[in-house]
Design an enzyme around this catalytic site. Structure first.
Site, mmCIF file in Angstrom:
data_model
loop_
_atom_site.group_PDB
_atom_site.id
_atom_site.type_symbol
_atom_site.label_atom_id
_atom_site.label_comp_id
_atom_site.label_asym_id
_atom_site.label_seq_id
_atom_site.Cartn_x
_atom_site.Cartn_y
_atom_site.Cartn_z
ATOM 1 N N SER A 96 -64.622 86.660 -20.196
ATOM 2 C CA SER A 96 -63.174 86.546 -20.013
ATOM 3 C C SER A 96 -62.725 86.944 -18.609
ATOM 4 O O SER A 96 -61.823 86.320 -18.044
ATOM 5 C CB SER A 96 -62.442 87.396 -21.050
ATOM 6 N N HIS A 110 -59.985 91.647 -18.178
ATOM 7 C CA HIS A 110 -59.132 90.493 -17.890
ATOM 8 C C HIS A 110 -58.355 90.700 -16.589
ATOM 9 O O HIS A 110 -58.325 89.831 -15.711
ATOM 10 C CB HIS A 110 -58.136 90.276 -19.033
#
Length: 253
Positions: A128, A180
């Site tokens: 991610s 992230h």
């Protein structure tokens, strides 16, 4: 969680010595099915891959390996969808080498940031952070070529919603939002450094070159500072300070 640790998840106790989580601490083995666990392994056994050979944990490669690992089929499919859509478009525009620079610098830095600020006992896997880095490249492309874009405000609104959803999902239990955010931040810098940008004048070319140099320097500084902080800092210090302040506030009340 034990299985994720064993296959190479980012897990701080496998990467450096943490006094509160020593290599001899026992927890459930990957094969354990009982609750509470009856089949126990030490942290060193869970970290596997040759153990620590009598020294301190130093599996630094766990900053890299999570980019190639996933926590289940749904996790893999979601990441593959982003990989085959947004990331694939970025690769077509910057080329394979530029894409690799953005993808891996963002993915690894996401794990570096997560290693500094995420929960110590929570193993982390997934691409991610790297994918957020490629999303950052789309933002750089939009702002660098704003006047060439078709309906740029609409595209900006869509990107904003997309980013908000991505960060919002990062607050779900078991999700490492620091990875992230770290991937997004380093992805912006890496994209500024390598993304092909139209320069119509010498002045614009000079400005772009200055931005590229600044982005590279800032990215290196961020890596150095956070890696140093990871290996020298105590992840429990903030928790101890929190309890001390909480106690002090109670006294003041």
């Amino acid at each position: 969680q034990a299985a994720l640790i064993e296959i190479g998840a980012r897990y701080a106790p496998c990467m450096k010595h943490i006094e509160e989580v020593p290599p001899t601490l026992q927890m459930g083995c990957p094969t354990n099915t009982a609750n509470p666990p009856t089949d126990l392994c030490t942290i060193e056994q869970l970290c596997a891959h040759g153990g620590f050979n009598g020294g301190d944990p130093n599996q630094w490669w766990r900053f890299i390996s999570p980019v190639f690992l996933h926590a289940g089929l749904v996790h893999l499919l979601v990441n593959m969808f982003v990989q085959c859509t947004i990331s694939a478009q970025v690769e077509r525009e910057v080329g394979s080498i530029g894409f690799a620079v953005i993808y891996f610098t963002a993915g690894i830095f996401g794990n570096v940031l997560g290693g500094n600020f995420a929960l110590v006992g929570l193993p982390s896997v997934g691409a991610s952070g790297a994918l957020f880095g490629t999303i950052a490249a789309v933002w750089v492309d939009l702002f660098a070529h704003w006047r060439f874009e078709h309906r740029p405000k609409t595209k900006l609104a869509l990107l904003t919603v997309e980013l908000a959803l991505g960060i919002g999902l990062g607050f779900l239990p078991g999700t490492d939002n620091f990875a992230h955010l770290g991937g997004m931040c380093l992805g912006l810098l890496a994209s500024v450094a390598v993304y092909p940008i139209i320069t119509e004048t010498k002045t614009r070319a000079t400005v772009v070159l200055a931005f590229r140099a600044t982005a590279i320097a800032l990215g290196i500084v961020m890596y150095v500072v956070l890696l140093r902080n990871f290996y020298t800092g105590n992840p429990y210090r903030g928790k101890e300070n929190f309890h001390w302040k909480k106690h002090r506030w109670r006294i003041m009340d």
